[in-house]
Design an enzyme around this catalytic site. Structure first.
Site, mmCIF file in Angstrom:
data_model
loop_
_atom_site.group_PDB
_atom_site.id
_atom_site.type_symbol
_atom_site.label_atom_id
_atom_site.label_comp_id
_atom_site.label_asym_id
_atom_site.label_seq_id
_atom_site.Cartn_x
_atom_site.Cartn_y
_atom_site.Cartn_z
ATOM 1 N N ASP A 221 -6.954 19.884 43.988
ATOM 2 C CA ASP A 221 -5.637 20.649 44.129
ATOM 3 C C ASP A 221 -4.665 19.115 43.142
ATOM 4 O O ASP A 221 -5.390 18.835 43.810
ATOM 5 C CB ASP A 221 -5.207 20.606 45.565
ATOM 6 C CG ASP A 221 -4.075 21.246 45.614
ATOM 7 O OD1 ASP A 221 -3.519 21.865 45.497
ATOM 8 O OD2 ASP A 221 -3.207 20.580 46.119
ATOM 9 N N GLU A 270 -24.643 12.883 41.533
ATOM 10 C CA GLU A 270 -26.606 12.283 42.608
ATOM 11 C C GLU A 270 -27.510 12.948 43.154
ATOM 12 O O GLU A 270 -27.885 12.787 43.768
ATOM 13 C CB GLU A 270 -26.101 11.061 43.288
ATOM 14 C CG GLU A 270 -25.573 9.834 42.394
ATOM 15 C CD GLU A 270 -24.612 8.834 43.537
ATOM 16 O OE1 GLU A 270 -25.132 8.952 45.130
ATOM 17 O OE2 GLU A 270 -23.819 7.748 42.496
#
Length: 555
Positions: A221, A270
């Site tokens: 956002d 990751e």
């Protein structure tokens, strides 16, 4: 010979349910769910996670690849959940963390990915950091995590600068001890100071929390707003600031945001499963938007220039061309979107004269708006890249423009002089059935009143009806998935076309969109795959009515 779209098997198989697909997000169709308005499981009038979970098979059958959930975090709800009090908790009105876990597990079994909203520009004023900062008073180290400043004037009675809130009024509020704090949105939404290392540490931890829960990505956002220009300089103008615009402002689209996203990308990479970031970034140009999706930053950024383009072939071609040209050098997919929770639904936008912007207060010509909306959807789904669908647009829902003042909840509506404040109209709860107190939304009422006749637009009323808007979406998403020349890619081949007509080829696929006010004649480009309205073919030519899109294939 007349040609219209016809319904096909409305239960396509999701790609996740079959085999893994590399770079799934490059041509994904992502469905936005506004949780409070989608489905209510307990009859309290407010949508919730269990309600969403119960409707996941509908979304699987619609044919989307992923679901983006607007905020469901613990919040005082000053701005419908975009004021977060606890980023690691579910607000009780929506359920709890167990409900979130169950939703994620069910989505995975159905082959749907889940993207959640992240709100890093500001917190709620009930966030623990901010509450303690106010209580501790001037000089508190916690105030450095926000933008606290002394005021101007003889006694500090004036705001520190001339910035205005997106929702109207000053972007500053004074606390009892005399200092002011910055809030680009409502006073209940103080802006974080991203120059402070603790802010970055906190959000990297929040990312890991939800990634460990199993989410497939984040919609960020106000992704363009985290970093403010050094010294918080005055704007110096009198024009009202707009979130849904492209003005150059000292609090939006600062270059420093990109270092934040490079750090975030290392965390995301990751985790297995191709998790993604999507930026809500209102920038002055699509070229500036491309900066957010460089290879070491975010994966996608909303194309607001496209969303705000008028229903005009020339303007559409220009923004499509510029978007593809801007995204190609950074290797990112283009994104396309027509509606969301902050703008008037495109079925109503296109029902009104051009030039009114993205927040419109009149219903306009409903039949014209729906016809254009259907044509615009097929055009959007024919373009290379990823497409976003806002809940209810597959039903052809219009904005509800006549909500009584006493039921409105958009904070901009009450502050005035800012964002128009009429976003409630696109947030009215979804109708699922023809009848019932809330047309199948829940067992009771709904937090915003649904208009009479809403049931005739419901999922029940449109399912299995060959020419309904719902079946058009189902068919279009099925065709998109089965046609190799649709979706992924970064270019189109423009074709010669009459005035007011947009035509392009992608391999063996051809899309023609007539935005003019009258029927046009074009060559037949093969076998009709799908049309948004009835066309007539004869002697190698096709008569395409106004506000109609046709898909052909030469295969």
């Amino acid at each position: 010979m007349s040609q219209q779209h016809s319904a096909v098997d409305p239960a396509p198989t999701s790609p996740l349910a079959t085999a893994p697909r590399g770079d799934w997000w490059r041509d994904a169709v992502i469905y936005q769910v506004y949780p409070r308005s989608f489905a209510d499981s307990n009859g309290d009038g407010m949508g919730d996670l269990e309600g969403i979970r119960s409707r996941l098979p509908y979304l699987r059958d619609l044919g989307v690849d992923a679901v983006w959930l607007s905020p469901f975090y613990a919040s005082p709800q000053a701005d419908a959940g975009y004021d977060v009090a606890d980023y690691r908790a579910v607000d009780p009105m929506f359920g709890n963390l167990l409900d979130a876990d169950a939703l994620l597990r069910d989505a995975r079994e159905l082959g749907l990915r889940i993207i959640v909203d992240l709100v890093p520009n500001h917190s709620s004023d009930q966030y623990e950091w901010f509450r303690r900062a106010v209580a501790d008073g001037p000089g508190s180290p916690l105030r450095d995590r926000y933008h606290f400043r002394p005021g101007k004037g003889e006694n500090g009675e004036l705001p520190p600068n001339d910035w205005e809130s997106i929702f109207g009024g000053p972007a500053w509020t004074r606390v009892e001890d005399g200092e002011w704090y910055l809030h680009l949105f409502a006073p209940e939404q103080p802006d974080f100071n991203w120059e402070h290392p603790a802010v970055g540490d906190e959000f990297r931890s929040i990312l890991r929390f939800w990634l460990d829960m199993g989410v497939d990505g984040f919609r960020i956002d106000v992704a363009h707003g985290l970093v403010k220009a050094a010294g918080l300089p005055d704007i110096g103008g009198s024009d009202q600031v707009k979130l849904l615009g492209n003005d150059v402002m000292p609090f939006f689209d600062q270059d420093g945001v990109h270092e934040i996203y490079r750090q975030w990308r290392t965390i995301l990479d990751e985790y297995p499963g191709e998790r993604i970031f999507v930026a809500e970034a209102w920038t002055p140009t699509v070229e500036r938007t491309a900066n957010y999706v460089r290879p070491d930053e975010l994966h996608q950024a909303f194309n607001f220039q496209y969303l705000s383009t008028e229903w005009d072939a020339g303007e559409l071609r220009t923004v499509i061309h510029r978007t593809l040209e801007a995204m190609r050098p950074v290797g990112a997919p283009s994104t396309w979107v027509l509606s969301n929770h902050d703008v008037t639904r495109h079925a109503t936008r296109f029902a009104n004269p051009p030039g009114l912007g993205t927040q419109i207060r009149t219903a306009g010509d409903r039949d014209l708006g729906l016809r254009r909306a259907r044509a615009a959807t097929l055009l959007m789904l024919a373009l290379p890249g990823s497409a976003y669908i806002y809940q209810g647009e597959e039903l052809g829902l219009p904005d509800v423009v006549d909500l009584p003042d006493e039921v409105r909840q958009d904070p901009a509506y009450f502050r005035g002089a800012g964002q128009d404040g009429f976003r409630d109209g696109c947030r009215v709860p979804t109708p699922w059935t023809r009848t019932g107190s809330s047309y199948g939304f829940g067992g009771g009422g709904s937090w915003l009143p649904q208009p009479e006749g809403w049931g005739e637009l419901s999922v029940e009323a449109q399912s299995g009806v060959p020419d309904s808007t719902l079946e058009l979406y189902r068919t279009a998403l099925t065709v998109r998935r089965t046609q190799p020349d649709l979706g992924a890619g970064d270019s189109v081949q423009w074709l010669r076309a009459p005035e007011g007509v947009l035509a392009f080829r992608r391999g063996e696929f051809v899309c023609v969109t007539n935005t003019s006010g009258e029927s046009v004649t074009t060559p037949v480009h093969g076998r009709v795959l799908l049309t948004s309205g009835e066309i007539t073919e004869a002697d190698g030519e096709a008569k395409v009515p106004s506000d109609t899109t046709v898909w052909w294939t030469t295969a």
